[in-house]
Design an enzyme around this catalytic site. Structure first.
Site, PDB file in Angstrom:
ATOM      1  N   GLY A  85      89.108 -17.149 -18.485  1.00 54.21           N
ATOM      2  CA  GLY A  85      89.524 -18.465 -17.927  1.00 54.21           C
ATOM      3  C   GLY A  85      90.229 -17.939 -16.631  1.00 54.21           C
ATOM      4  N   ASP A  86      90.485 -19.190 -15.648  1.00 51.31           N
ATOM      5  CA  ASP A  86      91.224 -18.871 -14.603  1.00 51.31           C
ATOM      6  C   ASP A  86      90.724 -18.246 -13.535  1.00 51.31           C
ATOM      7  OD1 ASP A  86      93.632 -20.801 -15.585  1.00 51.31           O
ATOM      8  OD2 ASP A  86      94.062 -18.928 -16.912  1.00 51.31           O
ATOM      9  N   LYS A 108      86.725 -21.269 -11.077  1.00 57.57           N
ATOM     10  CA  LYS A 108      85.627 -21.978 -11.143  1.00 57.57           C
ATOM     11  C   LYS A 108      85.837 -23.303 -10.442  1.00 57.57           C
ATOM     12  CE  LYS A 108      85.896 -21.753 -15.667  1.00 57.57           C
ATOM     13  NZ  LYS A 108      86.895 -21.091 -15.631  1.00 57.57           N
ATOM     14  N   GLY A 139      92.648 -25.990 -16.497  1.00 54.32           N
ATOM     15  CA  GLY A 139      93.202 -26.532 -15.040  1.00 54.32           C
ATOM     16  C   GLY A 139      92.268 -25.857 -14.034  1.00 54.32           C
ATOM     17  N   HIS A 140      91.848 -26.684 -13.017  1.00 53.25           N
ATOM     18  CA  HIS A 140      91.144 -26.354 -12.013  1.00 53.25           C
ATOM     19  C   HIS A 140      91.539 -26.580 -10.898  1.00 53.25           C
ATOM     20  CE1 HIS A 140      87.019 -25.991 -14.208  1.00 53.25           C
ATOM     21  NE2 HIS A 140      87.731 -24.981 -14.706  1.00 53.25           N
ATOM     22  N   THR A 161      89.382 -20.327 -27.721  1.00 55.00           N
ATOM     23  CA  THR A 161      89.232 -21.917 -27.471  1.00 55.00           C
ATOM     24  C   THR A 161      88.633 -22.545 -28.578  1.00 55.00           C
ATOM     25  OG1 THR A 161      89.364 -23.609 -26.040  1.00 55.00           O
ATOM     26  CG2 THR A 161      87.438 -21.883 -25.950  1.00 55.00           C
ATOM     27  N   THR A 204      99.817 -24.916 -18.116  1.00 53.30           N
ATOM     28  CA  THR A 204     101.194 -24.456 -18.839  1.00 53.30           C
ATOM     29  C   THR A 204     102.374 -24.063 -18.108  1.00 53.30           C
ATOM     30  OG1 THR A 204     100.538 -22.194 -19.253  1.00 53.30           O
ATOM     31  CG2 THR A 204      99.787 -23.713 -20.986  1.00 53.30           C
ATOM     32  N   ARG A 239     102.820 -21.023 -17.446  1.00 53.19           N
ATOM     33  CA  ARG A 239     103.180 -19.742 -18.060  1.00 53.19           C
ATOM     34  C   ARG A 239     102.794 -18.651 -16.993  1.00 53.19           C
ATOM     35  NH1 ARG A 239     101.286 -19.988 -24.173  1.00 53.19           N
ATOM     36  NH2 ARG A 239      99.413 -21.064 -23.144  1.00 53.19           N
ATOM     37  N   ARG A 271     100.672 -15.664 -16.062  1.00 54.87           N
ATOM     38  CA  ARG A 271      99.688 -15.050 -16.586  1.00 54.87           C
ATOM     39  C   ARG A 271      99.863 -13.452 -16.707  1.00 54.87           C
ATOM     40  NH1 ARG A 271      96.104 -18.433 -12.477  1.00 54.87           N
ATOM     41  NH2 ARG A 271      96.004 -20.454 -13.406  1.00 54.87           N
ATOM     42  N   ASP A 300      90.848 -10.683  -1.949  1.00 58.29           N
ATOM     43  CA  ASP A 300      92.063 -10.618  -1.076  1.00 58.29           C
ATOM     44  C   ASP A 300      93.351 -10.200  -1.643  1.00 58.29           C
ATOM     45  OD1 ASP A 300      91.567 -13.402  -2.013  1.00 58.29           O
ATOM     46  OD2 ASP A 300      93.626 -13.579  -1.110  1.00 58.29           O
TER      47      ASP A 300
END
Length: 423
Positions: A12-13, A16, A40-41, A238, A300, A302, A304, A332
């Site tokens: 995830g993250d 997308k 979250g996007h 998940t 969250t 938090r 990563r 980058d």
């Protein structure tokens, strides 16, 4: 067929949201198919920066119809808050629809999520505590309340009465917590029904018609393949399938309708919550990447976990998704590193393996086998043509393509739409 699935290739993250926002300008429909507001996007466009948790990332294009599919679980409070914030910032949301078959995240799901995590102690799964897992448990235990039920007051009351009788037994006798009031939750649901009524649709028919008319449809995935309940790092994952195949179930189409599957990969690895991560960097390099990339959870907050690119996991992700092409994001961030490592295999119990173990305990024992490549130590943020990338950057991309068995169709070198280079 005109359906493209966009899925995360890691935990995830991956970016997308940016990819969907970028491709949605040529789409007719963008459809979320899994997860809930635990994903979250982040989208950055001329209107500003937006953090979406439940509404599809195509919402910024007025002509695009955005659908929250039956495979998503929805907290109406989150949807209403997100919708109202978009409206306040000038975004037209009249084309946002919710499947009447989607399940609800109710207050007792959130309460139970927190209580269950607390009870696990140091063996907690690291959930977002937003009630997503318990909502999916109820879905498959045939105890769920669906979005369409909000429009049927008598049926809704009957369902809630039965479900709360069971939930209150758990709350009071297992966790010594206060029971949930039937009257209060029923009144809340009736208010939600009035608020959401214009958005609730029988969306499978809408999507079927769109396919028959050769409309362009993007299936927007949430989270990443390595969190899948069947193929990910179970139980550290998940509750719904983030794979392309899950998209078919999550919006109500057959697999033959999907013409392309686009996987999104970061140039490095990140993960939030518990579970094995073979390439995790617990040293200064991990801190440098986290700080440079501002790697903190959209949902969250938090920090990563950071790691080198894991090509073993990446190849597995390509396989189980049937990826036809991929996009690399955040190249980058690697600009500042003098040397970059790629995990090409694992060492498990003294043996070299090139597959992704099914057992999380075994994966936790895997030591990464690295191939080191030189960095390029110059900024790529202003590059707009693939050929103008530093040679070392192109070599890095090419090597990852070879290792995962999938070609990159584009590379992102920043958060804005313009910072995307097509090959």
């Amino acid at each position: 067929m005109p359906v493209t699935a966009i899925v995360g290739g890691q935990w995830g993250d991956e970016g997308k949201g940016k990819v969907v926002d970028m491709l949605a300008q040529e789409a007719d429909y963008v459809v979320r198919f899994s997860g809930g507001d635990n994903a979250g996007h982040t989208v950055i466009n001329p209107m500003g920066e937006f953090k979406l948790h439940i509404i599809p990332s195509g919402v910024f294009y007025p002509g695009v119809k955005c659908i929250i599919g039956n495979g998503v679980v929805i907290n109406p409070d989150v949807f209403i808050r997100e919708r109202n914030e978009l409206i306040s910032r000038g975004v037209d949301v009249k084309n946002v629809f919710i499947s009447d078959r989607a399940h609800l995240v109710l207050p007792y799901h959130i309460l139970l999520d927190g209580l269950e995590e607390e009870a696990r102690g140091n063996k907690s799964l690291g959930t977002t505590r937003r009630g997503i897992g318990p909502a999916f448990v109820d879905k498959y235990a045939r105890m769920g309340i669906r979005v369409g039920d909000l429009l049927l007051p008598e049926y809704l009351h009957e369902r809630l009465e039965y479900v709360l009788e069971c939930k209150n037994q758990i709350l009071t006798k297992v966790y010594d917590a206060a029971p949930i009031s039937l009257d209060e939750i029923y009144e809340t649901c009736l208010k939600w029904g009035k608020e959401l009524a214009p958005n609730i649709k029988e969306t499978t028919h809408i999507i079927e018609e769109a396919i028959s008319q050769d409309k362009k449809i993007i299936m927007e995935g949430a989270q990443g393949a390595l969190l899948d309940p069947d193929f990910g790092t179970y139980p550290y994952g998940t509750s719904s399938s983030p794979l392309a195949a899950g998209g078919c179930l999550g919006i109500g189409i057959g697999p033959a309708s999907v013409s392309a599957t686009l996987g999104v990969f970061k140039a490095y690895s990140t993960r939030v919550g518990g579970g094995p991560m073979p390439t995790e960097l617990l040293d200064k390099t991990g801190d440098i990447i986290r700080d440079e990339a501002h790697e903190y959870g959209t949902t969250t907050g938090r920090p990563r976990r950071i790691g080198w690119f894991d090509a073993v996991a990446g190849r597995f992700s390509c396989q189980i998704n049937g990826m036809t092409t991929a996009i690399m994001t955040r190249l980058d961030i690697m600009d500042i590193l003098p040397a970059i490592s790629i995990c090409t295999a694992y060492e498990l119990n003294g043996k070299i393996i090139k597959y992704f173990p099914a057992n999380s305990g075994e994966l936790a024992k895997c030591k990464p086998v690295y191939e080191e490549m030189p960095g390029w130590l110059c900024s790529t943020k202003e590059v707009r043509c693939y050929d103008d990338l530093p040679l070392a950057a192109k070599n890095y991309i090419c090597r990852i393509e070879e290792l995962i068995g999938c070609q990159m169709s584009a590379v992102c070198i920043g958060p804005s739409r313009e910072q995307t280079i097509y090959k």
